[in-house]
Design an enzyme around this catalytic site. Sequence first.
Site, PDB file in Angstrom:
ATOM      1  N   ASN A  16       0.842  -1.211   0.000  1.00  0.00           N
ATOM      2  CA  ASN A  16       0.000   0.000   0.000  1.00  0.00           C
ATOM      3  C   ASN A  16       0.869   1.251   0.000  1.00  0.00           C
ATOM      4  O   ASN A  16       0.522   2.247  -0.641  1.00  0.00           O
ATOM      5  CB  ASN A  16      -0.947   0.003   1.204  1.00  0.00           C
ATOM      6  CG  ASN A  16      -2.182  -0.832   0.941  1.00  0.00           C
ATOM      7  OD1 ASN A  16      -3.058  -0.442   0.172  1.00  0.00           O
ATOM      8  ND2 ASN A  16      -2.252  -2.006   1.548  1.00  0.00           N
ATOM      9  N   ARG A  64       3.738   0.887  23.872  1.00  0.00           N
ATOM     10  CA  ARG A  64       2.852   1.815  23.170  1.00  0.00           C
ATOM     11  C   ARG A  64       3.218   3.269  23.421  1.00  0.00           C
ATOM     12  O   ARG A  64       3.199   4.098  22.520  1.00  0.00           O
ATOM     13  CB  ARG A  64       1.406   1.607  23.648  1.00  0.00           C
ATOM     14  CG  ARG A  64       0.738   0.501  22.928  1.00  0.00           C
ATOM     15  CD  ARG A  64      -0.684   0.372  23.397  1.00  0.00           C
ATOM     16  NE  ARG A  64      -1.019  -1.039  23.353  1.00  0.00           N
ATOM     17  CZ  ARG A  64      -2.172  -1.532  23.718  1.00  0.00           C
ATOM     18  NH1 ARG A  64      -3.120  -0.750  24.188  1.00  0.00           N
ATOM     19  NH2 ARG A  64      -2.399  -2.813  23.632  1.00  0.00           N
ATOM     20  N   HIS A 108      -8.183  -1.592   5.794  1.00  0.00           N
ATOM     21  CA  HIS A 108      -8.410  -2.930   6.347  1.00  0.00           C
ATOM     22  C   HIS A 108      -9.012  -3.824   5.255  1.00  0.00           C
ATOM     23  O   HIS A 108      -9.895  -3.389   4.514  1.00  0.00           O
ATOM     24  CB  HIS A 108      -9.366  -2.833   7.547  1.00  0.00           C
ATOM     25  CG  HIS A 108      -9.617  -4.164   8.187  1.00  0.00           C
ATOM     26  ND1 HIS A 108      -8.700  -4.766   9.017  1.00  0.00           N
ATOM     27  CD2 HIS A 108     -10.675  -5.017   8.084  1.00  0.00           C
ATOM     28  CE1 HIS A 108      -9.186  -5.942   9.410  1.00  0.00           C
ATOM     29  NE2 HIS A 108     -10.372  -6.114   8.860  1.00  0.00           N
ATOM     30  N   VAL A 143      -9.648  -1.443  17.896  1.00  0.00           N
ATOM     31  CA  VAL A 143      -8.999  -1.938  16.674  1.00  0.00           C
ATOM     32  C   VAL A 143      -9.994  -2.024  15.502  1.00  0.00           C
ATOM     33  O   VAL A 143     -11.118  -2.501  15.659  1.00  0.00           O
ATOM     34  CB  VAL A 143      -8.386  -3.336  16.942  1.00  0.00           C
ATOM     35  CG1 VAL A 143      -7.845  -3.951  15.668  1.00  0.00           C
ATOM     36  CG2 VAL A 143      -7.282  -3.212  17.974  1.00  0.00           C
TER      37      VAL A 143
HETATM   38  C1  GRF Z   1      -3.214  -4.857   3.919  1.00  0.00           C
HETATM   39  O1  GRF Z   1      -4.021  -5.942   3.561  1.00  0.00           O
HETATM   40  C2  GRF Z   1      -3.970  -3.875   4.762  1.00  0.00           C
HETATM   41  O2  GRF Z   1      -5.329  -3.822   4.461  1.00  0.00           O
HETATM   42  C3  GRF Z   1      -3.774  -4.427   6.150  1.00  0.00           C
HETATM   43  O3  GRF Z   1      -2.466  -4.909   6.166  1.00  0.00           O
HETATM   44  C4  GRF Z   1      -2.075  -5.261   4.827  1.00  0.00           C
HETATM   45  C5  GRF Z   1      -0.826  -4.496   4.546  1.00  0.00           C
HETATM   46  O4  GRF Z   1      -0.254  -4.849   3.316  1.00  0.00           O
HETATM   47  N1  GRF Z   1      -4.042  -3.421   7.158  1.00  0.00           N
HETATM   48  P1  GRF Z   1       0.974  -4.032   2.746  1.00  0.00           P
HETATM   49  O5  GRF Z   1       2.055  -4.028   3.825  1.00  0.00           O
HETATM   50  O6  GRF Z   1       0.507  -2.650   2.433  1.00  0.00           O
HETATM   51  O7  GRF Z   1       1.404  -4.774   1.526  1.00  0.00           O
END
Ligand code: GRF
Length: 231
Positions: A16, A64, A108, A143
């Site tokens: 991402n 944290r 998510h 969460v």
């Molecule tokens: C993704 O599926 C995102 O939705 C979740 O963790 C994963 C991260 O993937 N929160 P990347 O590290 O961005 O490849």
Amino acid sequence: MERLKVAVLISGRGSNLRALMKACADPEYPAEIVVVISNRREALGFARATRSRTPCKLVPHLDRWLFATEAAKILQEYKTDLVALAGFMRILDSAFVEKWRDRMLNIHPSLLPAFPGLHAQRDALAAGVRFSGCTVHFVRPEVDSGPIVAQGIVPVHPNDDERRLSDRILQLEHELYPEAIRLFAEGRLRVVDEKVEVADWKPPAVSAINPEGRTVISRISPDVPARKVAN
Ligand code: GRF
């Protein structure tokens, strides 16, 4: 054009992050990544960010509070406007989350509020749902909760396993997250009673049935043109 300053928090692969970097490479895109924070040195995303010219900080998550204190300094140093969690796998200090209320997003891999937690795709398969997808939401201390900004859907196929479904969802995540951040950067999001209002939003005109014998039309909500996905 003054671009929105985004800090991306990662723990792992960073696909991402890569999608966001790609979006930000377009000078017309209204946001830029000013810093990447990883809590793990061995995170693939950390190596990716280090190779690019994006400033990259390692902040081990010893506890944290310590993480929040260190991260807060970095976010301030880079004059961050928005925090984007992208596969950040630790629970954040709740005071930190409150400080960034409505200025911190997460992605998510399910249609929240269904299937929060670490095994969203596995849980979706176990429940036998016909569609799943991904959600970008503002972060709250609980969460995988918080006002929903945008969602995208994918069909679940009869022969799917966790990997196949995850890959299909992930492809859509890479489109959804940059679009959600664009909406934020354009000042089009407003949280009212824990729901997100989107200015100038044209809702999708399609719906889909699964199973059916025809191609499913998928559409990211809001704002991305409909496109066909493979059956
Ligand atoms: C993704 O599926 C995102 O939705 C979740 O963790 C994963 C991260 O993937 N929160 P990347 O590290 O961005 O490849």
